[in-house]
Design a protein around this motif. Structure first.
Motif, PDB file in Angstrom:
ATOM      1  N   GLY A 117       0.965  -0.864   0.405  1.00  0.00           N
ATOM      2  CA  GLY A 117      -0.104  -0.104   0.485  1.00  0.00           C
ATOM      3  C   GLY A 117       1.213   0.776   0.037  1.00  0.00           C
ATOM      4  O   GLY A 117       1.567   1.255   0.559  1.00  0.00           O
ATOM      5  N   GLY A 118       0.271   1.964  -0.645  1.00  0.00           N
ATOM      6  CA  GLY A 118       0.916   3.788  -0.833  1.00  0.00           C
ATOM      7  C   GLY A 118       1.242   4.176   0.757  1.00  0.00           C
ATOM      8  O   GLY A 118       1.380   5.159   0.953  1.00  0.00           O
ATOM      9  N   CYS A 119       0.094   3.654   1.718  1.00  0.00           N
ATOM     10  CA  CYS A 119       0.332   4.595   2.585  1.00  0.00           C
ATOM     11  C   CYS A 119       1.388   3.464   3.603  1.00  0.00           C
ATOM     12  O   CYS A 119       1.315   4.875   5.031  1.00  0.00           O
ATOM     13  N   ILE A 151      -2.836   9.901  -2.178  1.00  0.00           N
ATOM     14  CA  ILE A 151      -1.888   9.059  -1.865  1.00  0.00           C
ATOM     15  C   ILE A 151      -2.819   7.228  -2.647  1.00  0.00           C
ATOM     16  O   ILE A 151      -1.885   6.928  -2.861  1.00  0.00           O
ATOM     17  N   CYS A 152      -4.239   7.123  -1.735  1.00  0.00           N
ATOM     18  CA  CYS A 152      -4.929   6.205  -2.633  1.00  0.00           C
ATOM     19  C   CYS A 152      -4.769   5.975  -3.664  1.00  0.00           C
ATOM     20  O   CYS A 152      -4.849   5.109  -4.732  1.00  0.00           O
ATOM     21  N   GLY A 205      -8.926   2.719   0.206  1.00  0.00           N
ATOM     22  CA  GLY A 205      -8.775   2.057  -1.102  1.00  0.00           C
ATOM     23  C   GLY A 205      -9.900   3.771  -1.836  1.00  0.00           C
ATOM     24  O   GLY A 205     -10.340   3.727  -3.009  1.00  0.00           O
ATOM     25  N   CYS A 214      -1.771   4.365  -5.765  1.00  0.00           N
ATOM     26  CA  CYS A 214      -1.450   3.046  -4.480  1.00  0.00           C
ATOM     27  C   CYS A 214      -2.527   1.725  -6.217  1.00  0.00           C
ATOM     28  O   CYS A 214      -2.941   1.727  -7.005  1.00  0.00           O
ATOM     29  N   VAL A 256      -9.753   7.015   5.630  1.00  0.00           N
ATOM     30  CA  VAL A 256      -9.762   5.959   4.541  1.00  0.00           C
ATOM     31  C   VAL A 256      -8.820   5.166   4.294  1.00  0.00           C
ATOM     32  O   VAL A 256      -8.214   4.594   4.068  1.00  0.00           O
ATOM     33  N   PHE A 295      -4.850   8.910   7.383  1.00  0.00           N
ATOM     34  CA  PHE A 295      -5.594   8.713   6.779  1.00  0.00           C
ATOM     35  C   PHE A 295      -6.687   7.954   7.742  1.00  0.00           C
ATOM     36  O   PHE A 295      -7.826   7.334   7.351  1.00  0.00           O
ATOM     37  N   VAL A 342      -2.366  -0.896  -5.176  1.00  0.00           N
ATOM     38  CA  VAL A 342      -3.542  -2.335  -4.408  1.00  0.00           C
ATOM     39  C   VAL A 342      -4.698  -1.180  -4.249  1.00  0.00           C
ATOM     40  O   VAL A 342      -5.903  -1.696  -3.383  1.00  0.00           O
ATOM     41  N   VAL A 343      -4.799  -0.702  -4.718  1.00  0.00           N
ATOM     42  CA  VAL A 343      -6.505   0.420  -4.016  1.00  0.00           C
ATOM     43  C   VAL A 343      -7.790  -0.432  -4.857  1.00  0.00           C
ATOM     44  O   VAL A 343      -8.814  -0.287  -3.832  1.00  0.00           O
ATOM     45  N   CYS A 347      -7.490  -2.941  -1.516  1.00  0.00           N
ATOM     46  CA  CYS A 347      -8.462  -1.837   0.207  1.00  0.00           C
ATOM     47  C   CYS A 347      -9.846  -2.080  -0.227  1.00  0.00           C
ATOM     48  O   CYS A 347     -10.483  -2.258   1.051  1.00  0.00           O
TER      49      CYS A 347
HETATM   50  S1  SF4 Z   1      -5.660   2.177  -1.055  1.00  0.00           S
HETATM   51 FE1  SF4 Z   1      -5.543   1.069   0.347  1.00  0.00          FE
HETATM   52  S2  SF4 Z   1      -3.607   0.372   0.728  1.00  0.00           S
HETATM   53 FE2  SF4 Z   1      -3.071   2.360  -0.736  1.00  0.00          FE
HETATM   54  S3  SF4 Z   1      -2.774   3.981  -0.172  1.00  0.00           S
HETATM   55 FE3  SF4 Z   1      -5.016   3.908  -0.516  1.00  0.00          FE
HETATM   56  S4  SF4 Z   1      -5.660   2.915   2.309  1.00  0.00           S
HETATM   57 FE4  SF4 Z   1      -3.114   2.637   1.366  1.00  0.00          FE
END
Ligand code: SF4
Length: 92
Positions: free
Chosen positions: A15-17, A44-45, A69, A48, A67, A25, A50-51, A54
């Motif tokens: 994940g980008g987070c 950021i999502c 996805g 990402c 937050v 988040f 794996v949005v 997520c």
């Molecule tokens: S989509 Fe999910 S895993 Fe990706 S940055 Fe957002 S909260 Fe994190």
């Protein structure tokens, strides 16, 4: 410090987070600061990898805060209603 209760899944490590400020988040309230944090998290999502995973996880496990996805808790309410009817996670 935030105490977030969720089951770890492999995609979460991508994940980008992962290396971002967790508080972004999980903004508290509806102040301008909280809205700005949520928008930063959603940006950021949007980058990402794996949005999709997520958002599906958040809907499937009923994550009702923060937050996930690229969506806020309010935005997930309609997605969750649709999911209950169809079994599909559809954003937008
Ligand atoms: S989509 Fe999910 S895993 Fe990706 S940055 Fe957002 S909260 Fe994190």
């Amino acid at each position: 410090m935030l105490n977030i209760d969720f089951e770890q899944e492999d995609w979460m490590l991508e994940g980008g987070c992962v290396y971002s400020d967790t508080e972004l988040f999980f903004p508290v309230g509806s102040s301008m600061k909280a809205m700005k944090q949520a928008n930063e998290a959603k940006a950021i999502c949007m980058e990402c990898p794996v949005v999709t995973e997520c958002l599906e996880y958040a809907i499937r496990t009923n994550q009702d805060s923060g937050v996930w996805g690229g969506t806020t808790e309010d935005e997930r309410k309609s997605i969750r209603r649709q999911y209950r009817k169809t079994g599909l996670v559809i954003n937008g």
